[in-house]
Design an enzyme around this catalytic site. Structure first.
Site, PDB file in Angstrom:
ATOM      1  N   HIS A 111       0.839  -1.201   0.000  1.00  0.00           N
ATOM      2  CA  HIS A 111       0.000   0.000   0.000  1.00  0.00           C
ATOM      3  C   HIS A 111       0.876   1.254   0.000  1.00  0.00           C
ATOM      4  O   HIS A 111       0.638   2.193  -0.760  1.00  0.00           O
ATOM      5  CB  HIS A 111      -0.869   0.064   1.260  1.00  0.00           C
ATOM      6  CG  HIS A 111      -1.920  -0.982   1.366  1.00  0.00           C
ATOM      7  ND1 HIS A 111      -2.061  -1.767   2.491  1.00  0.00           N
ATOM      8  CD2 HIS A 111      -2.903  -1.363   0.516  1.00  0.00           C
ATOM      9  CE1 HIS A 111      -3.092  -2.578   2.326  1.00  0.00           C
ATOM     10  NE2 HIS A 111      -3.610  -2.367   1.129  1.00  0.00           N
ATOM     11  N   ARG A 151      -2.216  -5.998  -8.221  1.00  0.00           N
ATOM     12  CA  ARG A 151      -1.239  -7.052  -7.981  1.00  0.00           C
ATOM     13  C   ARG A 151      -1.262  -8.101  -9.083  1.00  0.00           C
ATOM     14  O   ARG A 151      -0.242  -8.627  -9.461  1.00  0.00           O
ATOM     15  CB  ARG A 151      -1.503  -7.727  -6.636  1.00  0.00           C
ATOM     16  CG  ARG A 151      -1.266  -6.851  -5.444  1.00  0.00           C
ATOM     17  CD  ARG A 151      -1.681  -7.540  -4.198  1.00  0.00           C
ATOM     18  NE  ARG A 151      -3.130  -7.782  -4.269  1.00  0.00           N
ATOM     19  CZ  ARG A 151      -3.893  -8.048  -3.244  1.00  0.00           C
ATOM     20  NH1 ARG A 151      -3.382  -8.159  -2.057  1.00  0.00           N
ATOM     21  NH2 ARG A 151      -5.186  -8.217  -3.385  1.00  0.00           N
ATOM     22  N   LYS A 154     -15.933  -7.221   4.129  1.00  0.00           N
ATOM     23  CA  LYS A 154     -14.940  -7.514   5.170  1.00  0.00           C
ATOM     24  C   LYS A 154     -15.290  -6.919   6.528  1.00  0.00           C
ATOM     25  O   LYS A 154     -14.558  -7.122   7.481  1.00  0.00           O
ATOM     26  CB  LYS A 154     -13.574  -6.927   4.768  1.00  0.00           C
ATOM     27  CG  LYS A 154     -12.976  -7.456   3.505  1.00  0.00           C
ATOM     28  CD  LYS A 154     -11.658  -6.739   3.241  1.00  0.00           C
ATOM     29  CE  LYS A 154     -11.011  -7.121   1.946  1.00  0.00           C
ATOM     30  NZ  LYS A 154      -9.780  -6.358   1.717  1.00  0.00           N
ATOM     31  N   SER A 193      -3.222  -7.323   3.153  1.00  0.00           N
ATOM     32  CA  SER A 193      -3.465  -7.201   4.597  1.00  0.00           C
ATOM     33  C   SER A 193      -3.869  -8.540   5.186  1.00  0.00           C
ATOM     34  O   SER A 193      -3.460  -8.892   6.297  1.00  0.00           O
ATOM     35  CB  SER A 193      -4.563  -6.162   4.858  1.00  0.00           C
ATOM     36  OG  SER A 193      -4.151  -4.890   4.437  1.00  0.00           O
TER      37      SER A 193
END
Length: 165
Positions: free
Chosen positions: A17, A92, A41, A130
């Site tokens: 990040h 990514r 989430k 994360s």
């Protein structure tokens, strides 16, 4: 002034990040790192929104054109409110692109004035998320090469405390 938003849940912020934020700060006049709630989430957050904002502030204090904020509404609406010209998203893998491309189209429909800019991650961060950091930490692994040193101890303390419960 070209203001952009780097949105995410950042639970916790990783070196991946931070790389996207830093690179964005070199391209644009002002970068707002926006801590948002991902409703998929929301029951699995380890840190409150305020805690995530503070951790990012610690990690970006040397980036003079970076601000940190939080918001629970629509990203396109926030962009409109602050006059952002773009939303910066880190990618990514191809799987990230599919989801982010859909989000970019939706944001463009909701706010025709905002563009989405994709920045690809550096190779060393392609696997980093994360969730991976929290998983490694919960199993007692070393996360120091994945997160900024300013917040490493805070993350370890919180994640390992969660696992004791």
């Amino acid at each position: 002034m070209r203001t952009v938003i780097c949105p995410g849940s950042f639970d916790p912020v990783t070196l991946g990040h931070l790389d996207i934020i830093t690179r964005s700060s070199k391209i644009f006049d002002k970068v707002i790192v926006l801590v948002m709630t991902n409703y998929k989430k929301q029951n699995s957050y380890s840190f409150t929104s305020d805690e995530r904002v503070e951790m990012i502030r610690k990690c970006t204090k040397n980036l003079k054109n970076v601000e940190v904020d939080s918001y629970d509404g629509l990203l396109a609406e926030y962009a409109k409110q602050i006059g952002a010209v773009a939303i910066v998203k880190g990618l990514r893998a191809v799987s990230d692109f599919e989801y982010e491309f859909q989000q970019a189209l939706i944001n463009k429909e909701l706010n025709n004035e905002v563009e989405t800019v994709f920045i690809t991650t550096r190779a060393e961060n392609m696997y980093l998320s994360s969730s991976v950091v929290k998983h490694i930490c919960s199993l007692g692994g070393d996360i120091s090469t994945f997160v900024p040193p300013e917040i490493c101890d805070v993350i370890i303390e919180r994640i390992r405390k969660e696992d004791v419960k």
